[in-house]
Scaffold this motif. Structure first.
Motif, PDB file in Angstrom:
ATOM      1  N   PRO B  57       0.817  -1.220   0.000  1.00 12.72           N
ATOM      2  CA  PRO B  57       0.000   0.000   0.000  1.00 12.72           C
ATOM      3  C   PRO B  57       0.848   1.266   0.000  1.00 12.72           C
ATOM      4  O   PRO B  57       0.536   2.226  -0.698  1.00 12.72           O
ATOM      5  CB  PRO B  57      -0.817  -0.101   1.295  1.00 12.72           C
ATOM      6  N   ARG B  58       1.938   1.245   0.773  1.00  8.93           N
ATOM      7  CA  ARG B  58       2.773   2.448   0.860  1.00  8.93           C
ATOM      8  C   ARG B  58       3.484   2.707  -0.466  1.00  8.93           C
ATOM      9  O   ARG B  58       3.715   3.854  -0.847  1.00  8.93           O
ATOM     10  CB  ARG B  58       3.773   2.323   2.006  1.00  8.93           C
ATOM     11  N   ARG B  59       3.840   1.645  -1.169  1.00  9.89           N
ATOM     12  CA  ARG B  59       4.450   1.831  -2.495  1.00  9.89           C
ATOM     13  C   ARG B  59       3.456   2.456  -3.457  1.00  9.89           C
ATOM     14  O   ARG B  59       3.798   3.324  -4.266  1.00  9.89           O
ATOM     15  CB  ARG B  59       4.944   0.498  -3.062  1.00  9.89           C
ATOM     16  N   ALA B  60       2.193   1.974  -3.376  1.00  4.18           N
ATOM     17  CA  ALA B  60       1.161   2.505  -4.265  1.00  4.18           C
ATOM     18  C   ALA B  60       0.934   4.001  -4.000  1.00  4.18           C
ATOM     19  O   ALA B  60       0.772   4.794  -4.928  1.00  4.18           O
ATOM     20  CB  ALA B  60      -0.146   1.739  -4.082  1.00  4.18           C
ATOM     21  N   ALA B  61       0.960   4.367  -2.715  1.00  7.06           N
ATOM     22  CA  ALA B  61       0.776   5.778  -2.370  1.00  7.06           C
ATOM     23  C   ALA B  61       1.978   6.600  -2.810  1.00  7.06           C
ATOM     24  O   ALA B  61       1.844   7.713  -3.331  1.00  7.06           O
ATOM     25  CB  ALA B  61       0.559   5.924  -0.865  1.00  7.06           C
TER      26      ALA B  61
END
Lengths: 256, 712
Positions: B57-61
Motif C-alpha cells: 500500500p505504501r508503495r502505491a501511495a
C-alpha cells in the motif's frame, strides 16, 4: 397453396415507402430496362451470384404461408413504426395470384405494391385492390421509345394506370431519371400532363439515376451495356409538374 | 404496441459557440503536439521503496506522490481547463523478481492493477479533497490500533496531499502566465467543492487524470449529466453561464480526455474505457435526462473524437426527440451512443442481488458491462466462454458417439459448465493490488478504513458468452439436416468438417444457405436462448467467486471474435476451432457481441432485434450489446433519421438489453484501407469502443468491413 420465387427479403428499407418497411423482392420481370439496378430480379429462375466471399444462389421458393408467417412476425412492430410491407422485385405482378394469396394471409399491416404496371388488367386489379398504396412506375410516355429502352409496349401499362385511377387506392407515380432517356423535357412534360388527369394520385416521385446500377451485373455473369451515358448528370425538371398542378418530389437524393 | 410516429423533430443539434479556439486544441491533439512536452522517463521509485522497505500500500501511495511531483505544470495559452500529462508511463513499484514473489500462486487480472470500474465522482466532487482527508483522519482516530486500517488511511492521505500539491503548482503556473481565472479555480478545486460548472469540470479533469498515474486504467466517468447538472443548473439560473459558454467548457473537457489516451493501456488505441453515461432514471424512477444530457450529445457531435465514449440509458417510453438527437450522433459514425435499456437492466440487477436503492444508478464499465459507481469492485470481464468451442466439441463427440440431438445439447451444457468452472477456479485466486488513491474516490473505503482492493459493497465477476450466434447456427444446422430431415449423415458431416469443407462444397453451401440462422430463423434463435440458459446455469453453480460475490453471465464477445478463431496460448477457451457445422471454414471470423454470424445473410434489424429479445436478460445480466451496422445511406434525409430513432425505440420496447448502432460507408472504409493518409480522422466502432480506423490492425479492419450492413 401457391409458391412464389423471391430473391430477397430486406428490412429497414428506408426509401421504399412510408415508415419503417420490410420489402419483399419477387423474382422475374417482363421488362429489360437497361438501367435496372436489380438485375437479379429479371429472370424468374434461381441464379448464381459470384462474389469475393463465395458464391450463392439467388432466388428461393416460398409458399404463401411461409412468407406471410415471416411477415406477420413483425407486423405489429412495423405498424407501430408507421411502416409496413412493400412488394417489389423484379415485377411482383408476374406472380399475381401468389402475391394475392400472401396479402390475404397478412395481419393488419400497411401494404405497398411497387410495380411497373406491366400485367394483365385482371392481375393488376387482383393485387392492387388489396393494397394501401401503389408505387406505379412511369418511365417513358412515347410508345416507340418505351419499347426501345424497356423491351415492352407501354399501352398495357397506361391502361392499368387508368384503371388504377378509378380504384380507391392512392398511388404515387415513380419516374427514374435516366440521363438523356427519361429526363428529357418532352418525356417529363408528357408524364406531368398524364398525371394531371389522374384521380387518386398522391404525387410524382422523380428518382435520380443510381450509379451503382452496373455493380451486380458482372457477379451474375451478365453484361452491363446501357444505351446512355452514365456520366451525364440528370436533369431534374420540376417546372412542368408545378405548372400542371401536380405535386412532385425528388426521392432518394442525398442532401449534404 | 402504441404508435411511435413523430414529426421529424427540430431539436437543435447545432452548437452556439465559436469553435475556433477549440478547433485549434483538437488539431494540436490530432497532430500529437501534446506528446512533445512529455518527459523521456517516469520517476524511478524502486530504490526508495526498497530502502524504506515500504509495504505494497505504501508503495502505491508513494507512486501517486512521485508521479504528481514529476508533473511539472504545463498550460497552453488557449486553455481554460488545464492539465497535460508529462510523465510518459507508470513506473514499476516492484522489481520483476519481487513482483513474481508477491504474485506467485495468485491470479492477476489483465495487467494487474484494478481497472474497469467507476468512481463515485459526484461524491468526491461535492465533498472536495479536504473533506475526504478529514473523513480519513476521523476514521483513523476511530480505528486506532487497527494497523492495516491506519496504514491504508495514511496512504490515502498521502495521495490526497499529492493531488492538492499538484493543483497548487498548477495554480502558481497559471498565475505566472497571467491566467488568473484558471488560478482562482485551482485555488478552490479539487480541495473544496466546486462553486461553478467550470470549477466542477476542472476538478474532475484533475481527479480523473491522477487515477491513471497510479497504474489503474479503464477509468470510467459515470453519470456525468447527473452529478454535474447541479453546478450547471446553478450557473444557468444565475446567468453566470449561457448555453454557448457552457457548451464550450464541456467541449474543452471532452477534448482534454483525448490528450493522454495514447498512454492508456488497451487492446488497440481507443480501448481506454473513458466512458460517460447519459440519461436514465432518478432514484424514484423519473426520467433523468436534463439539459446537460442533450448538451453532452451536441458537444460530442462537435468534438467528433474517440473519447469520451458516449452511452445513453433509455427505456421503452423515451422521448423520440431525444432519440433523434442521439441518432444524429450515430450518423457521425463514431459508434456513439451505445444504448442500455433501463426496463431490462434494472430489474435484472435487482434479481441478481443488487439493492434496489443502488440499481437505478448503474453505469457501464469500459465497454458495456453494468456497474455501480463507487460501489462496485467488480471484475466484469474475467474472460469468455467460447460458445463455438463448446458446441463444436459437443457436435463432434456427440455425432461420433451416436448421440441424439438432446444428447448433443447436454454435452454442450456440460462443456460450457467446464469452461466456467475453469475460469472461476482461476479467478478464485484473484489478487487485486492496493489502490489507495482510487479508494478515496469510492463509497466507504475512507469511512471503513479498507482499501478498494479489499472489496466494496458489490464484488461480482462477469463472463462473456462469446460468439453465440455462430454457435447457435452450428447447432441449428445439425438439428435440421442430421436429425430432423435426415438429409446429411453424421459421418458425412464429420468428414466434411474434418476436411475444412474442401471437396464438400455442396454440403457447405447447404449449411451456409439453407440452415436456420440466428437473426433470421426462430429455430436458431431458440437455440441461442438455450445456449445462454446453459451459461446462466453454469454461472449460478458458482456460489462464491472468492470475494463474496457471484459470476454474472453476459452476451459480449470483446476481442474474442478474432482470438477464438485463431487461438491464443494460456487461456482455457482460446483453443483454435476448425470448420464448424454452420458451414464456416477454419480461420473465418465469428460474430462480435450479439450479432448474426458474419456468414449469415439476414433480413435486417427488426428480425435481429426480435431474435435477441428472446435471451433471458433477467439471468444474463453482465451486458453485451446487439451490434448493428447501418449503411450511411440510411441517414440521407430527416425522415430516415426519424426511422432510425424508431428503430432504437423498438429495441427498447421489444425488451432487448443493449444496442450498439454503427454507421458505415463501405466505399469510405475500402478507400481508407487503400489510402489511410486521406482518412486519418475516420472513426469506427470496433467492439466496445471506437478507434481511428487507420490505426487498427488489419484483421480488425477486415472484420469491420465484413460485417452485415443494413439499409444499403
Amino acid at each position: 397453396m401457391q409458391s412464389g420465387m423471391i430473391f430477397d427479403i430486406r428490412e429497414f428499407t428506408v426509401h421504399d415507402g412510408p415508415g419503417v418497411r420490410t420489402t419483399v423482392f419477387l423474382k422475374g420481370c417482363p421488362l429489360r430496362c437497361s438501367w435496372c439496378h436489380n438485375p437479379e430480379g429479371m429472370s424468374p429462375a434461381p441464379e448464381v451470384i459470384e462474389s469475393p466471399s463465395g458464391s450463392r444462389t439467388v432466388g428461393k421458393l416460398y409458399t404463401a404461408e411461409r412468407l406471410s408467417t415471416i411477415l406477420n412476425r413483425q407486423a405489429s412492430i412495423l405498424e407501430a413504426c408507421g411502416g409496413g410491407v412493400t412488394f417489389s422485385g423484379g415485377e411482383p405482378l408476374s406472380q399475381a395470384s401468389f402475391l394475392a394469396e400472401v396479402i390475404a394471409q397478412l395481419n393488419s399491416i400497411h401494404v405497398l405494391l411497387d410495380t411497373s404496371g406491366y400485367a394483365t388488367e385482371d392481375d393488376f386489379r387482383l393485387v392492387a385492390k388489396l393494397c394501401n398504396l401503389v408505387f406505379f412506375d412511369l418511365k417513358i410516355m412515347d410508345r416507340a421509345l418505351h419499347f426501345h429502352h424497356t423491351g415492352v409496349d407501354n399501352a398495357i401499362i397506361l391502361n392499368n394506370l387508368r384503371a388504377l385511377s378509378t380504384m380507391d387506392v392512392p398511388f404515387v407515380i415513380r419516374t427514374p431519371l435516366v440521363p438523356g432517356v427519361t429526363d428529357t423535357e418532352e418525356n417529363l412534360n408528357a408524364i406531368a400532363q398524364c398525371a394531371a388527369q389522374l384521380r387518386g394520385l398522391v404525387r410524382v416521385d422523380l428518382l435520380p439515376y443510381n450509379r451503382a446500377a452496373g455493380g451486380k451485373y458482372a457477379a451474375l455473369g451478365k453484361d452491363f451495356s446501357p444505351a446512355y451515358d452514365e456520366s451525364v448528370p440528370v436533369q431534374i425538371r420540376l417546372g412542368c409538374f408545378e405548372s400542371a398542378g401536380v405535386p412532385v418530389r425528388v426521392a432518394g437524393q442525398v442532401p449534404r | 404496441m402504441s404508435s411511435l410516429c413523430a414529426e421529424p423533430n427540430v431539436l437543435s443539434s447545432t452548437l452556439s459557440f465559436n469553435p475556433a479556439r477549440l478547433n485549434a486544441q483538437k488539431a494540436r491533439i490530432r497532430q500529437l503536439e501534446h506528446k512533445e512536452v512529455r518527459f523521456p522517463t517516469p520517476p524511478d521509485l524502486l530504490a526508495e521503496c526498497d530502502r524504506e522497505d515500504l509495504s505494497w500500500p505504501r508503495r502505491a501511495a508513494r507512486l501517486i506522490r512521485r508521479m504528481c511531483e514529476a508533473e511539472a505544470p504545463f498550460i497552453h495559452a488557449d486553455e481554460h481547463i488545464v492539465f497535460t500529462r508529462r510523465t510518459p508511463s507508470v513506473p514499476p513499484i516492484y522489481s520483476p523478481t519481487q513482483w513474481e514473489e508477491r504474485t506467485r500462486g495468485r491470479t492477476l487480472h489483465e495487467l494487474g492493477p484494478i481497472s474497469n470500474i467507476c468512481a463515485d465522482w459526484g461524491q468526491v466532487l461535492s465533498q472536495g479533497l479536504l473533506e475526504r482527508r478529514r473523513v480519513a483522519a476521523e476514521t483513523r482516530q476511530r480505528l486506532a490500533g487497527d494497523v492495516e486500517a491506519e496504514e491504508f488511511l495514511d496512504c490515502a492521505v498521502e495521495t490526497i496531499d499529492a493531488v492538492l500539491d499538484l493543483a497548487s503548482r498548477y495554480t502558481l503556473e497559471a498565475r505566472r502566465l497571467g491566467k488568473l481565472d484558471v488560478a482562482e479555480i485551482l485555488e478552490r478545486v479539487p480541495a473544496l467543492p466546486p462553486q461553478s460548472f467550470h470549477e466542477a469540470l476542472q476538478s474532475l479533469r484533475l481527479l480523473h487524470a491522477v487515477v491513471w498515474m497510479g497504474g489503474n486504467y479503464h477509468v470510467g466517468l459515470g453519470r456525468l449529466d447527473q452529478y454535474l447538472w447541479p453546478y450547471l443548473e446553478q450557473d444557468l439560473k444565475s446567468k453566470r453561464l449561457d448555453i454557448a459558454s457552457a457548451e464550450e467548457l464541456l467541449a474543452e473537457f471532452f477534448i482534454s480526455l483525448n490528450k493522454d489516451s495514447d498512454l492508456y493501456p488497451g487492446v488497440q488505441q481507443g480501448d481506454n474505457g473513458q466512458t460517460v453515461m447519459l440519461g436514465g432514471c432518478t432514484i424514484d424512477g423519473h426520467d433523468a435526462a436534463n439539459e446537460l444530457t442533450r448538451m453532452a450529445i451536441r458537444v460530442a457531435l462537435y468534438t467528433n473524437m474517440i473519447d469520451p465514449k458516449i452511452n445513453l440509458r433509455i427505456n421503452g417510453d423515451t422521448d423520440l426527440a431525444l432519440l433523434m438527437l442521439a441518432t444524429e450522433l450515430t450518423r457521425k459514425g463514431l459508434g456513439f451512443p451505445q444504448y442500455s435499456n433501463d426496463d431490462v437492466v434494472i430489474p435484472a440487477l435487482i434479481a441478481n442481488g443488487y439493492d434496489p436503492k443502488d440499481a437505478w444508478n448503474y453505469t457501464v464499465a469500459a465497454c458495456w458491462e453494468f456497474i455501480l459507481p463507487g460501489k462496485g469492485m467488480e471484475v466484469v470481464n474475467i474472460g469468455a466462454v467460447s460458445m463455438p468451442l463448446a458446441v463444436d466439441q459437443a457436435i463432434r463427440n456427440g455425432l461420433e458417439a451416436g448421440d441424439c440431438f438432446n444428447g448433443i445439447l447436454r454435452r454442450t451444457a456440460s462443456y460450457i459448465r467446464g469452461q466456467v468452472r475453469e475460469l472461476a477456479e482461476s479467478y478464485s485466486h484473484l489478487l487485486l493490488p492496493p489502490a489507495p488513491y482510487y479508494s478515496v474516490l469510492m463509497d466507504g473505503c475512507l469511512e471503513s478504513g479498507r482499501d478498494l482492493s479489499c472489496g466494496l459493497k458489490y464484488n461480482n465477476f462477469g463472463i462473456h458468452g462469446a460468439a453465440s450466434s455462430s454457435a447457435a447456427d452450428a447447432l441449428a444446422a445439425v438439428e435440421k439436416f442430421v436429425f430432423q430431415e435426415g438429409q446429411v449423415s453424421a459421418e458425412e458431416l464429420l468428414a466434411a468438417m474434418r476436411a475444412n469443407f474442401v471437396g464438400h462444397k455442396e454440403l457447405q453451401d447447404k449449411l451456409l444457405h439453407d440452415a436456420p440462422k440466428t437473426g433470421n430463423d426462430p429455430e436458431a434463435d431458440a437455440l441461442l436462448s438455450t445456449l445462454f440458459d446453459a451459461l446462466a446455469d453454469a454461472c449460478d453453480a458458482v456460489q462464491d467467486n472468492g470475494r463474496g460475490g457471484r459470476i454474472r453471465p453476459g452476451t459480449g464477445s470483446a476481442m474474442y471474435y478474432v482470438w477464438l478463431t485463431r487461438g491464443k496460448t494460456g487461456n482455457p477457451c482460446e483453443v483454435p476451432i476448425g470448420a464448424t457445422a454452420d458451414g464456416r471454414q477454419q480461420g473465418e471470423f465469428f460474430s462480435a457481441n450479439l450479432a448474426p454470424s458474419p456468414q449469415a445473410q439476414v433480413r435486417g434489424p427488426l428480425s435481429v432485434l426480435q431474435a435477441f429479445s428472446g435471451v433471458n436478460y433477467r439471468r444474463i445480466c453482465n451486458g453485451g450489446p446487439i451490434t448493428m451496422e447501418l449503411s450511411d445511406s440510411v441517414f440521407s434525409d430527416s425522415e430516415a433519421l426519424n426511422k432510425c430513432a424508431m428503430l432504437v425505440s423498438t429495441f427498447a420496447k421489444l425488451g432487448c438489453q443493449q444496442l450498439q448502432l454503427n454507421t458505415v460507408s463501405l466505399s469510405t472504409l475500402l478507400d481508407a484501407m487503400d489510402h489511410p493518409d486521406q482518412h486519418r480522422n475516420l472513426i469506427v466502432r470496433v467492439w466496445g469502443w471506437s478507434g481511428y480506423f487507420c490505426e487498427l490492425a488489419r484483421e480488425y479492419q477486415e472484420h469491420i468491413i465484413a460485417r452485415n450492413r443494413y439499409g444499403d
